[in-house]
Design a protein around this motif. Structure first.
Motif, PDB file in Angstrom:
ATOM      1  N   THR A  47       0.822  -1.207   0.000  1.00 53.54           N
ATOM      2  CA  THR A  47       0.000   0.000   0.000  1.00 53.54           C
ATOM      3  C   THR A  47       0.857   1.257   0.000  1.00 53.54           C
ATOM      4  O   THR A  47       0.615   2.204  -0.760  1.00 53.54           O
ATOM      5  CB  THR A  47      -0.941   0.020   1.218  1.00 53.54           C
ATOM      6  N   LEU A 154     -12.987  -2.466   0.146  1.00 51.96           N
ATOM      7  CA  LEU A 154     -12.197  -1.476  -0.578  1.00 51.96           C
ATOM      8  C   LEU A 154     -13.052  -0.747  -1.607  1.00 51.96           C
ATOM      9  O   LEU A 154     -12.919   0.462  -1.804  1.00 51.96           O
ATOM     10  CB  LEU A 154     -11.006  -2.149  -1.264  1.00 51.96           C
ATOM     11  N   GLY A 155     -13.924  -1.503  -2.279  1.00 47.85           N
ATOM     12  CA  GLY A 155     -14.804  -0.891  -3.259  1.00 47.85           C
ATOM     13  C   GLY A 155     -15.752   0.121  -2.635  1.00 47.85           C
ATOM     14  O   GLY A 155     -16.096   1.127  -3.261  1.00 47.85           O
ATOM     15  N   SER A 157     -15.280   1.665   0.633  1.00 46.86           N
ATOM     16  CA  SER A 157     -14.621   2.712   1.421  1.00 46.86           C
ATOM     17  C   SER A 157     -13.449   3.382   0.711  1.00 46.86           C
ATOM     18  O   SER A 157     -13.103   4.517   1.021  1.00 46.86           O
ATOM     19  CB  SER A 157     -14.104   2.131   2.743  1.00 46.86           C
ATOM     20  N   ARG A 158     -12.817   2.640  -0.204  1.00 45.88           N
ATOM     21  CA  ARG A 158     -11.600   3.084  -0.903  1.00 45.88           C
ATOM     22  C   ARG A 158     -10.451   3.316   0.083  1.00 45.88           C
ATOM     23  O   ARG A 158      -9.504   4.027  -0.211  1.00 45.88           O
ATOM     24  CB  ARG A 158     -11.865   4.355  -1.715  1.00 45.88           C
ATOM     25  N   SER A 163     -10.117  -1.900   4.894  1.00 49.13           N
ATOM     26  CA  SER A 163     -10.440  -3.151   4.209  1.00 49.13           C
ATOM     27  C   SER A 163      -9.611  -4.300   4.766  1.00 49.13           C
ATOM     28  O   SER A 163     -10.111  -5.424   4.921  1.00 49.13           O
ATOM     29  CB  SER A 163     -10.193  -3.000   2.708  1.00 49.13           C
ATOM     30  N   LYS A 213      -7.111   7.647   0.954  1.00 50.11           N
ATOM     31  CA  LYS A 213      -7.885   6.689   0.190  1.00 50.11           C
ATOM     32  C   LYS A 213      -7.086   6.213  -1.017  1.00 50.11           C
ATOM     33  O   LYS A 213      -6.094   6.817  -1.388  1.00 50.11           O
ATOM     34  CB  LYS A 213      -9.216   7.312  -0.258  1.00 50.11           C
ATOM     35  N   ILE A 214      -7.523   5.100  -1.595  1.00 51.38           N
ATOM     36  CA  ILE A 214      -6.831   4.521  -2.726  1.00 51.38           C
ATOM     37  C   ILE A 214      -6.758   5.552  -3.853  1.00 51.38           C
ATOM     38  O   ILE A 214      -7.727   6.256  -4.144  1.00 51.38           O
ATOM     39  CB  ILE A 214      -7.546   3.239  -3.216  1.00 51.38           C
ATOM     40  N   GLY A 215      -5.592   5.667  -4.464  1.00 51.09           N
ATOM     41  CA  GLY A 215      -5.394   6.620  -5.551  1.00 51.09           C
ATOM     42  C   GLY A 215      -4.660   7.872  -5.127  1.00 51.09           C
ATOM     43  O   GLY A 215      -4.121   8.595  -5.969  1.00 51.09           O
TER      44      GLY A 215
END
Length: 227
Positions: A47, A154-155, A157-158, A163, A213-215
């Protein structure tokens, strides 16, 4: 008997060293010349590599770290297959009884090695990918179901850390659902608790609303790159 116990001990030690392979640290050094522990969360896991270096390096680290867990368990299972054809195992020892416990010891060793790597002065990652690898090698159904929980959270909460925590909690339930041995259930409880403890700082940021968050990427300044 002594030789056989020595082989079991060496297998667990080998699992620790497999887990200790500093994938994220090495990738960051090779690609950017940086110490990944000085950026983002300070973790060497996938991550933090994803946030710092991008999707490609992050995916590579995740796969390799996962494979470390798989290989640690396969090593133990190979030892179990070797036992019946060897003359080292006493006749009164039943393979089906001791093998799950040896698998658990090797799994815990690999997970510990990833987060407390001997090659990084006992620092490392959060042990999520390596734990997934261990679960997949223990029972692929449990591993895939745990990954499914992770992907679903993850989808929604991102947030990778949230997750991971949800998946860590779900593993114990999945062990019961799929009728796994007591040893595996205890691994799920201990390993899940360890992963959650490793995410204490993340939980504080989640409650404060500051967890990335992811990204979202970590900026790596040119001054930070070692030439």
């Amino acid at each position: 008997m002594l030789i056989w116990l020595s082989l079991c001990f060496l297998t667990v030690i080998a699992a620790y060293f497999l887990g200790s392979i500093p994938t994220g640290y090495t990738v960051a050094k090779v690609l950017k010349g940086i110490d990944i522990r000085e950026f983002g969360s300070g973790s060497t896991g996938a991550t933090n590599v994803l946030r710092t270096l991008g999707k490609g390096p992050g995916a590579f680290v995740f796969i390799v770290d996962c494979f470390k867990g798989v290989l640690a368990i396969l090593l133990v299972k190979w030892l179990g297959e070797f036992a019946p054809v060897s003359n080292l195992l006493p006749d009164n020892v039943v393979i089906g009884v001791w093998l799950p416990w040896l698998v658990v010891l090797a799994g815990l060793a690999a997970v510990l090695g990833h987060s407390k790597s001997i090659f990084l002065n006992f620092t490392g990652g959060k042990s999520v990918a390596t734990s997934l690898g261990v679960l997949l090698a223990m029972d692929w159904q449990v591993g895939l179901a745990a990954f499914g929980v992770f992907a679903l959270c993850l989808g929604i909460s991102r947030i990778v850390s949230l997750s991971s925590i949800c998946a860590a909690v779900a593993v114990s339930i999945l062990m019961v659902v799929f009728h796994q041995p007591l040893a595996y259930l205890l691994f799920a409880i201990a390993g899940g608790a360890y992963v959650i403890v490793r995410h204490q700082s993340n939980m504080q940021r989640i409650l404060a609303g500051t967890e990335p968050k992811i990204g979202e990427k970590v900026e790596v300044s040119s001054e930070s790159v070692v030439s």
